[in-house]
Design a protein around this motif. Structure first.
Motif, PDB file in Angstrom:
ATOM      1  N   PRO A   1      23.667  43.688  -9.188  1.00  0.00           N
ATOM      2  CA  PRO A   1      23.962  43.905  -7.324  1.00  0.00           C
ATOM      3  C   PRO A   1      24.216  42.280  -6.701  1.00  0.00           C
ATOM      4  CG  PRO A   1      21.012  44.462  -7.493  1.00  0.00           C
ATOM      5  CD  PRO A   1      21.668  44.387  -9.030  1.00  0.00           C
ATOM      6  N   ILE A   2      23.952  41.725  -7.361  1.00  0.00           N
ATOM      7  CA  ILE A   2      24.261  40.516  -7.014  1.00  0.00           C
ATOM      8  C   ILE A   2      25.621  40.155  -6.994  1.00  0.00           C
ATOM      9  CG2 ILE A   2      23.988  38.361  -7.274  1.00  0.00           C
ATOM     10  CD1 ILE A   2      20.893  38.198  -7.378  1.00  0.00           C
ATOM     11  N   LEU A   3      26.127  40.381  -8.164  1.00  0.00           N
ATOM     12  CA  LEU A   3      27.320  39.743  -9.339  1.00  0.00           C
ATOM     13  C   LEU A   3      28.152  41.343  -8.295  1.00  0.00           C
ATOM     14  CD1 LEU A   3      28.576  39.045 -11.364  1.00  0.00           C
ATOM     15  CD2 LEU A   3      28.326  40.930 -13.069  1.00  0.00           C
ATOM     16  N   GLN A   4      27.773  42.616  -8.493  1.00  0.00           N
ATOM     17  CA  GLN A   4      28.488  43.518  -8.069  1.00  0.00           C
ATOM     18  C   GLN A   4      28.445  43.036  -5.978  1.00  0.00           C
ATOM     19  OE1 GLN A   4      26.542  46.991  -7.906  1.00  0.00           O
ATOM     20  NE2 GLN A   4      27.097  47.876  -9.688  1.00  0.00           N
ATOM     21  N   MET A   5      28.103  42.348  -5.533  1.00  0.00           N
ATOM     22  CA  MET A   5      28.456  41.944  -4.529  1.00  0.00           C
ATOM     23  C   MET A   5      29.832  40.802  -4.291  1.00  0.00           C
ATOM     24  SD  MET A   5      24.813  42.049  -2.205  1.00  0.00           S
ATOM     25  CE  MET A   5      24.418  43.421  -1.255  1.00  0.00           C
ATOM     26  N   VAL A   6      29.127  39.950  -5.282  1.00  0.00           N
ATOM     27  CA  VAL A   6      30.187  39.139  -5.386  1.00  0.00           C
ATOM     28  C   VAL A   6      31.625  39.433  -5.851  1.00  0.00           C
ATOM     29  CG1 VAL A   6      30.400  36.512  -6.583  1.00  0.00           C
ATOM     30  CG2 VAL A   6      28.234  36.966  -6.045  1.00  0.00           C
ATOM     31  N   ASN A   7      31.546  39.868  -6.555  1.00  0.00           N
ATOM     32  CA  ASN A   7      32.903  41.165  -7.210  1.00  0.00           C
ATOM     33  C   ASN A   7      33.606  41.438  -6.289  1.00  0.00           C
ATOM     34  OD1 ASN A   7      32.804  39.847  -9.624  1.00  0.00           O
ATOM     35  ND2 ASN A   7      31.748  41.845 -10.318  1.00  0.00           N
ATOM     36  N   MET A   8      32.645  42.237  -4.864  1.00  0.00           N
ATOM     37  CA  MET A   8      32.999  43.020  -4.193  1.00  0.00           C
ATOM     38  C   MET A   8      34.110  41.859  -3.177  1.00  0.00           C
ATOM     39  SD  MET A   8      30.304  45.400  -2.405  1.00  0.00           S
ATOM     40  CE  MET A   8      29.370  46.961  -3.531  1.00  0.00           C
ATOM     41  N   MET A   9      33.468  41.035  -2.491  1.00  0.00           N
ATOM     42  CA  MET A   9      34.463  39.854  -1.688  1.00  0.00           C
ATOM     43  C   MET A   9      36.022  40.085  -2.030  1.00  0.00           C
ATOM     44  SD  MET A   9      32.298  38.234   0.418  1.00  0.00           S
ATOM     45  CE  MET A   9      30.649  38.239   1.092  1.00  0.00           C
ATOM     46  N   PRO A  10      36.342  39.345  -3.185  1.00  0.00           N
ATOM     47  CA  PRO A  10      37.900  39.523  -3.592  1.00  0.00           C
ATOM     48  C   PRO A  10      38.853  40.835  -3.593  1.00  0.00           C
ATOM     49  CG  PRO A  10      37.112  38.845  -5.610  1.00  0.00           C
ATOM     50  CD  PRO A  10      35.389  39.038  -4.358  1.00  0.00           C
ATOM     51  N   GLN A  11      37.464  42.016  -3.652  1.00  0.00           N
ATOM     52  CA  GLN A  11      38.262  42.883  -3.674  1.00  0.00           C
ATOM     53  C   GLN A  11      38.824  43.665  -2.046  1.00  0.00           C
ATOM     54  OE1 GLN A  11      36.039  46.726  -4.145  1.00  0.00           O
ATOM     55  NE2 GLN A  11      37.462  47.803  -4.506  1.00  0.00           N
ATOM     56  N   MET A  12      37.244  43.262  -1.206  1.00  0.00           N
ATOM     57  CA  MET A  12      37.764  43.410  -0.152  1.00  0.00           C
ATOM     58  C   MET A  12      38.592  42.097   0.931  1.00  0.00           C
ATOM     59  SD  MET A  12      33.616  42.853   1.110  1.00  0.00           S
ATOM     60  CE  MET A  12      33.805  42.832   2.836  1.00  0.00           C
ATOM     61  N   PHE A  13      38.731  41.148   0.215  1.00  0.00           N
ATOM     62  CA  PHE A  13      39.947  40.080   0.449  1.00  0.00           C
ATOM     63  C   PHE A  13      41.426  40.844   0.429  1.00  0.00           C
ATOM     64  CE2 PHE A  13      36.173  37.488   1.638  1.00  0.00           C
ATOM     65  CZ  PHE A  13      36.716  36.866   3.254  1.00  0.00           C
ATOM     66  N   GLN A  14      41.420  41.413  -0.725  1.00  0.00           N
ATOM     67  CA  GLN A  14      42.278  41.662  -1.448  1.00  0.00           C
ATOM     68  C   GLN A  14      43.221  42.824  -0.454  1.00  0.00           C
ATOM     69  OE1 GLN A  14      43.092  42.596  -5.379  1.00  0.00           O
ATOM     70  NE2 GLN A  14      41.934  40.717  -5.768  1.00  0.00           N
ATOM     71  N   ALA A  15      42.200  43.765  -0.179  1.00  0.00           N
ATOM     72  CA  ALA A  15      42.197  44.999   0.787  1.00  0.00           C
ATOM     73  C   ALA A  15      42.216  44.411   1.791  1.00  0.00           C
ATOM     74  CB  ALA A  15      40.912  45.772   1.019  1.00  0.00           C
ATOM     75  N   SER A  16      42.356  43.167   2.813  1.00  0.00           N
ATOM     76  CA  SER A  16      42.348  43.176   4.228  1.00  0.00           C
ATOM     77  C   SER A  16      44.347  42.212   4.277  1.00  0.00           C
ATOM     78  CB  SER A  16      41.362  41.981   4.490  1.00  0.00           C
ATOM     79  OG  SER A  16      41.778  39.958   3.339  1.00  0.00           O
ATOM     80  N   ALA A  17      44.662  41.722   3.121  1.00  0.00           N
ATOM     81  CA  ALA A  17      45.909  41.497   2.708  1.00  0.00           C
ATOM     82  C   ALA A  17      46.701  42.545   3.604  1.00  0.00           C
ATOM     83  CB  ALA A  17      46.105  40.517   1.413  1.00  0.00           C
ATOM     84  N   SER A  18      46.616  43.864   2.234  1.00  0.00           N
ATOM     85  CA  SER A  18      47.462  45.091   2.535  1.00  0.00           C
ATOM     86  C   SER A  18      47.235  45.743   4.132  1.00  0.00           C
ATOM     87  CB  SER A  18      46.932  45.956   1.423  1.00  0.00           C
ATOM     88  OG  SER A  18      47.233  45.725   0.237  1.00  0.00           O
TER      89      SER A  18
END
Length: 543
Positions: free
Chosen positions: A288-305
């Motif tokens: 879950p720690i790794l998943q949380m870290v990987n969520m960050m780029p996904q969230m920021f890519q989504a925020s740009a869109s």
């Protein structure tokens, strides 16, 4: 906060789906933790002291838990696909609908290729991220806490060490995600530019061939795509490096936990079952720690869109239309008084203090050089743009109505050139009147000199390509005229409708048109004398 608000408003319709997914995810986590405890019991108790029946029963429990976890995982996946499909189509439909209400011909006009890119790639990115982030975050948090509590029972010190590493990794992930967000914005902009070039090149393919510039444009596309590949590769390299460092850190943590467990086992502090469970829980905490870290780029890519999609949604919209409230019956006239207009990027007034009374049922020809304001006048009457000064009023025997978006229903507009869309001829006609009968369509096809459609093997169901591909310019233009004639308005705005027709066909077209609609007010933009001879008056506009 802005993105949280956007997420909340855009999860309407899938919130129950997300709740069920969270429950399925939590169920999977609980089964995973139960599996850890069962493995410990199987090694420490059942194998050592249990009977054959106890072993069979324990194996049955373990198999049931594994199957249950698989089922929960598939439910989670299936609901995720459904949610993403629903959200992407819902967002696309809402924005697509808004595009038909936006103000046109403004200073900052968005390119159609850029719009296509945003409707496709940005919506896909946002839908994928938003439908997974909330459930994943809830399930991941629950998994982290559950594994931590179970680990704490076994070894409190190591449990706290592993948990306290979480904010460190999250902060690193946030810094990396900010960098990835900037890279993603650049990639999206480049993709939009490429989409513009491809779309315009296909639309003007014949022109580019006549200019023999196909190779040059292809080379330009190659250069753009080379830049895009470089930006994508740079982001990929940055992401791989980050994940490599995280992976090595987690592997080191697993090795430390393994050694720690081994020393504890040697000292007789723990059993083999606890050792097995211990290593499983380390994985349950690290994942879950790794998943949380990987969520960050996904969230920021989504925020740009999200920013790019909101830019379209926040375009200035037309005034709210009131269906049928401004529909006027009978013969209509137009009273235009002192109208002036200048485009946002224009260097002069296109229309300057224009005044004219178009009598009900009159037939008027507009003539003038290119840029004199003929097409602009039509846009003003259709309320696609608004005059800088002056008034435009519709009137009949009973009332007067100022021209606005709501009065558009009183007009029949046939634009210049080939404006057909890909699809059947029937589909193109129904764009003007979705409930039109076959008889009504046959009638307007006859009036527009497009009877040839009825002689085609498939008739009105014959398919035509983009911009009427498969038809001659004259055929496509006559079908476009027929489409406009299906509109019920009593003022007809006809822009160079005979430009692609020969003299004989042109004369017959106007004869049928005047015979079919003698009571309607008609305004023609033309450079030909044929229609001028049939009109009551001719207006010449000058620059």
């Amino acid at each position: 906060m802005k993105y949280i608000t956007w997420l909340w408003h855009n999860t309407v319709g899938i919130r129950l789906n997300m709740l069920v997914r969270i429950m399925a995810g939590i169920g999977r986590v609980l089964l995973g933790l139960l599996m850890v405890w069962l493995c410990k019991q199987f090694i420490d108790v059942t194998i050592r002291t249990g009977s054959d029946e106890d072993i069979v029963l324990m194996v049955a429990y373990i198999v049931s838990v594994v199957i249950g976890g698989i089922i929960c995982r598939q439910i989670y996946y299936y609901l995720g696909v459904k949610a993403e499909a629903r959200q992407s189509t819902s967002i696309r439909l809402r924005i697509f609908s808004h595009l038909f209400r936006r103000q046109m011909f403004e200073q900052k006009e968005m390119h159609s290729g850029d719009i296509s890119s945003r409707l496709e790639k940005d919506i896909s990115t946002v839908s994928s991220a938003t439908t997974s982030i909330i459930p994943d975050l809830c399930v991941t948090t629950f998994q982290l806490l559950g594994a931590f509590l179970l680990m704490q029972v076994m070894d409190e010190r190591l449990a706290w060490v592993l948990l306290l590493l979480t904010p460190v990794f999250v902060m690193i992930g946030k810094m990396v995600a900010w960098k990835i967000r900037k890279m993603t914005q650049e990639i999206r902009r480049q993709e939009s530019v490429i989409q513009m070039l491809v779309q315009e090149s296909m639309e003007h393919n014949a022109v580019l061939r006549s200019l023999e510039s196909g190779d040059w444009v292809t080379g330009r596309l190659d250069n753009m795509q080379h830049d895009l590949r470089g930006k994508v590769n740079h982001r990929a390299q940055f992401t791989v490096l980050f994940r490599l460092l995280i992976g090595m850190s987690f592997s080191l943590g697993y090795i430390v936990a393994f050694i720690w467990g081994g020393l504890q086992l040697k000292a007789g502090v723990i059993t083999f079952g606890v050792m097995t469970s211990f290593l499983q829980l380390v994985s349950q905490i690290q994942q879950p720690i790794l998943q949380m870290v990987n969520m960050m780029p996904q969230m920021f890519q989504a925020s740009a869109s999200i920013d790019r999609l909101e830019e379209m949604e926040h375009m200035e919209a037309e005034e709210e239309r009131h269906d049928d409230s401004c529909k006027m019956e009978g013969q209509l006239g137009l009273d235009i008084q002192d109208v002036s207009f200048r485009y946002a990027l224009g260097d002069r007034e296109i229309l300057s203090h224009f005044t004219h009374l178009f009598a009900p049922g009159s037939k008027t020809a507009l003539m003038g050089h290119t840029g004199a304001g003929k097409t602009t006048l039509f846009r003003l009457l259709l309320a696609l743009i608004k005059p800088d000064q002056g008034t435009m009023t519709l009137f009949n025997a009973d009332r007067r109505q100022v021209v606005s978006e709501s009065t558009r229903t009183n007009f029949v507009f046939v634009p210049q050139g080939n404006t057909l869309m890909s699809g059947s001829i029937r589909y193109n006609l129904l764009l003007a009147k979705p409930d039109a009968t076959d008889e009504e369509m046959r009638q307007v096809l006859h009036t527009a000199m497009a009877d040839f459609v009825l002689n085609l093997p498939e008739g009105m169901d014959a398919e035509c390509g983009e911009r009427g591909s498969g038809l001659s310019e004259g055929q496509a233009q006559r079908i476009a005229i027929a489409r406009g004639l299906l509109r019920p308005g009593n003022i007809m705005l006809l822009d160079e409708i005979s430009a692609s027709l020969d003299e004989e066909t042109e004369h017959e077209l106007y004869s049928r048109l005047f015979a079919a609609y003698p009571q309607k007010t008609m305004i023609f933009i033309t450079h030909r004398t044929t229609v001028c001879e049939l009109c009551n008056e001719v207006i010449k506009l000058d620059k």
